[in-house]
Design a protein around this motif. Structure first.
Motif, short mmCIF file in Angstrom:
data_model
loop_
_atom_site.label_atom_id
_atom_site.label_comp_id
_atom_site.label_asym_id
_atom_site.label_seq_id
_atom_site.Cartn_x
_atom_site.Cartn_y
_atom_site.Cartn_z
N THR A 1 20.53 67.99 53.49
CA THR A 1 20.49 66.62 53.97
C THR A 1 21.87 65.97 53.96
OG1 THR A 1 18.31 66.45 52.97
CG2 THR A 1 19.35 64.41 53.66
N LEU B 1 17.78 70.60 59.43
CA LEU B 1 16.79 69.66 58.93
C LEU B 1 16.00 69.09 60.10
CD1 LEU B 1 15.99 68.39 56.21
CD2 LEU B 1 17.53 66.50 56.75
N ALA C 1 17.13 62.57 58.29
CA ALA C 1 17.93 62.80 57.09
C ALA C 1 17.90 61.61 56.13
CB ALA C 1 19.37 63.13 57.48
N VAL D 1 14.60 61.59 54.25
CA VAL D 1 14.54 62.68 53.29
C VAL D 1 15.36 62.34 52.06
CG1 VAL D 1 15.06 65.10 52.88
CG2 VAL D 1 14.23 64.40 55.10
N ARG D 2 16.57 61.86 52.30
CA ARG D 2 17.48 61.53 51.19
C ARG D 2 16.83 60.48 50.28
NH1 ARG D 2 22.09 58.43 49.69
NH2 ARG D 2 23.71 59.78 48.83
#
Length: 410
Positions: free
Chosen positions: A318, A387, A391, A394-395
């Motif tokens: 990520t 990914l 992102a 996700v982070r």
DNA sequence: ATTCCACTGGAAAGCGCGGTAG
DNA sequence: CTACCGCGCTTTCCAGTGGAAT
């Protein structure tokens, strides 16, 4: 949870708001088995499967069946329903037992056998206690055989999502037990898989001992999906569902290969959304919101449920995606980033070999995409990891983990 | 056609934990 | 208590793999 042992619900306005929408929410639960006349469009499948199980009702061997079909096509539903009916149809002189195993939960042979023994056991009758873990596989088998012979003439076992089980000798042992003289009780197996290729990848020895008929479940069409939902409207209070709700939910589910489970899920979520926003009716907007909700929930569950190392591996990818114009990275690059993160949050650094598998698991979950490339003469073979999910999201999700907090300041 | 290389992925085995049996 | 078991997670080892460069 201290006082209040008095009976009956108390009219507290804080806790009653949900009842404006739902009347009987249980009807929308995943494992709910509706009555026969409410099962939609599976008549043919039901009668075919019933023929295979017929033996059990009369005390001799039922046939084994392998059922194929996509998720939410009614495979488990029909199987469970028929087990119930077989039990009811059996005369007083025949003892039928049924057990449902979800191989997504019990992934090894031992776990399945222990679950079977536990579910079919009745300590009052057999005087056998089945420990939930700690025994060898063979001891669990022996317990199971004893229980079967003490209690039943025939037993129907449903193995749902059998393709998720890592060993296959279970099928063989179950189907051979009777002919090998280990038990006198007969066993019929209903194995359910959503992969058609499943039977091909079975060991030859297993295949030959697991004699079976195959049954294929077609996906539901849009009309059937609507009917399925109409059949469950009494989960809601009268007149709270507006007219567009069911067709829209059906449309969403139809996009997912006619997944009835998805349809019901959306319906339930929509009701919850409506209930939370204090609406009197469930409207189209709630359905759309529910649909988005469900997807975020799914992703969040996927990520937050995985162990710290898996999260870190995903976080490494990520960070690279966020800080670079590229969108896919070689495993070695991701690994370097991973080492940096580990050093920073004081986490053990795993070997590259293990790291590759962690990324591969993420790929299996659909969070990451992996492509194999070959750089030729001086290059060799590499994997490129990309990914798929956003992102930033996700982070954000990963950093909810307390062990990852350190990194968030970076 | 052959060579080349850097990584891939299967196999086996170790470790620690949570459990039972005697 | 000791012996044993399953299982998830991990490491170690090593025989491939396959397209570009020669």
């Amino acid at each position: 949870m201290t006082s209040d042992s008095s009976s009956g619900p108390i009219d507290d306005p804080l806790f009653t708001s949900g009842h404006r929408i739902f009347k009987n929410k249980d009807l929308l639960k995943i494992g709910h088995v509706p009555e026969a006349d409410r099962i939609v469009g599976r008549d043919e499948e039901i009668s075919k499967l019933a023929k295979r199980l017929n033996g059990a009702v009369h005390g001799y061997s039922p046939e084994n069946v392998m059922i194929y079909g996509k998720t939410g096509a009614g495979k488990s539903l029909v199987s469970r329903h028929l087990c119930q009916r077989a039990k009811n149809a059996a005369g007083d002189d025949v003892d039928i037992g049924t057990a449902y195993i979800d191989c997504a939960e019990d992934t090894t042979e031992t776990q399945v056998v222990s679950s079977l023994a536990m579910k079919l056991n009745d300590e009052g009758v057999t005087d056998i206690a089945v420990p939930h873990t700690g025994l060898s596989t063979s001891k669990y088998y022996k317990l199971l055989w004893r229980i079967l012979d003490m209690r039943f003439d025939s037993v129907i076992v449903i193995l749902d999502e059998i393709d998720l089980m890592d060993e296959d000798s279970l099928l063989m042992k179950l189907s051979r037990a009777e002919e090998a003289g280990k038990i006198t009780c007969s066993i019929g197996i209903i194995a359910i898989s959503n992969k058609v290729q499943y039977i091909d990848q079975l060991n030859e020895r297993v295949k030959s001992s697991f004699q079976h008929k195959e049954l294929f479940f077609k996906p539901y069409d849009a009309n059937q999906l609507r009917e399925i939902m109409h059949n469950r409207t009494d989960a809601f209070q009268d007149d709270v569902l507006t007219d567009d709700v069911i067709p829209l939910a059906a449309a969403f589910a139809a996009q997912e290969h006619g997944d009835a489970r998805k349809a019901i899920d959306i319906l339930r979520h929509a009701g919850e959304v409506a209930s939370e926003s204090d609406a009197d009716t469930v409207r189209e907007a709630h359905v759309r919101q529910a649909q988005q909700h469900a997807e975020k929930d799914r992703f969040r569950e996927l990520v937050s449920g995985s162990p710290t190392q898996a999260k870190t591996a995903l976080l490494a990818l990520t960070e690279l995606s966020l800080n670079s114009a590229e969108d896919s990275f070689l495993t070695s690059q991701v690994y370097d980033q991973y080492e940096r993160i580990c050093a920073h949050v004081e986490l053990d650094i795993l070997s590259v070999r293990r790291f590759r598998d962690l990324l591969k698991e993420q790929a299996f979950l659909g969070i990451v995409e992996i492509e194999k490339i070959n750089k030729g003469s001086a290059g060799g073979i590499h994997l490129q990891n990309r990914l798929i999910e956003d992102a930033h999201i996700v982070r954000e999700t990963i950093l909810e983990d307390t062990r990852m907090q350190e990194w968030s300041t970076e």
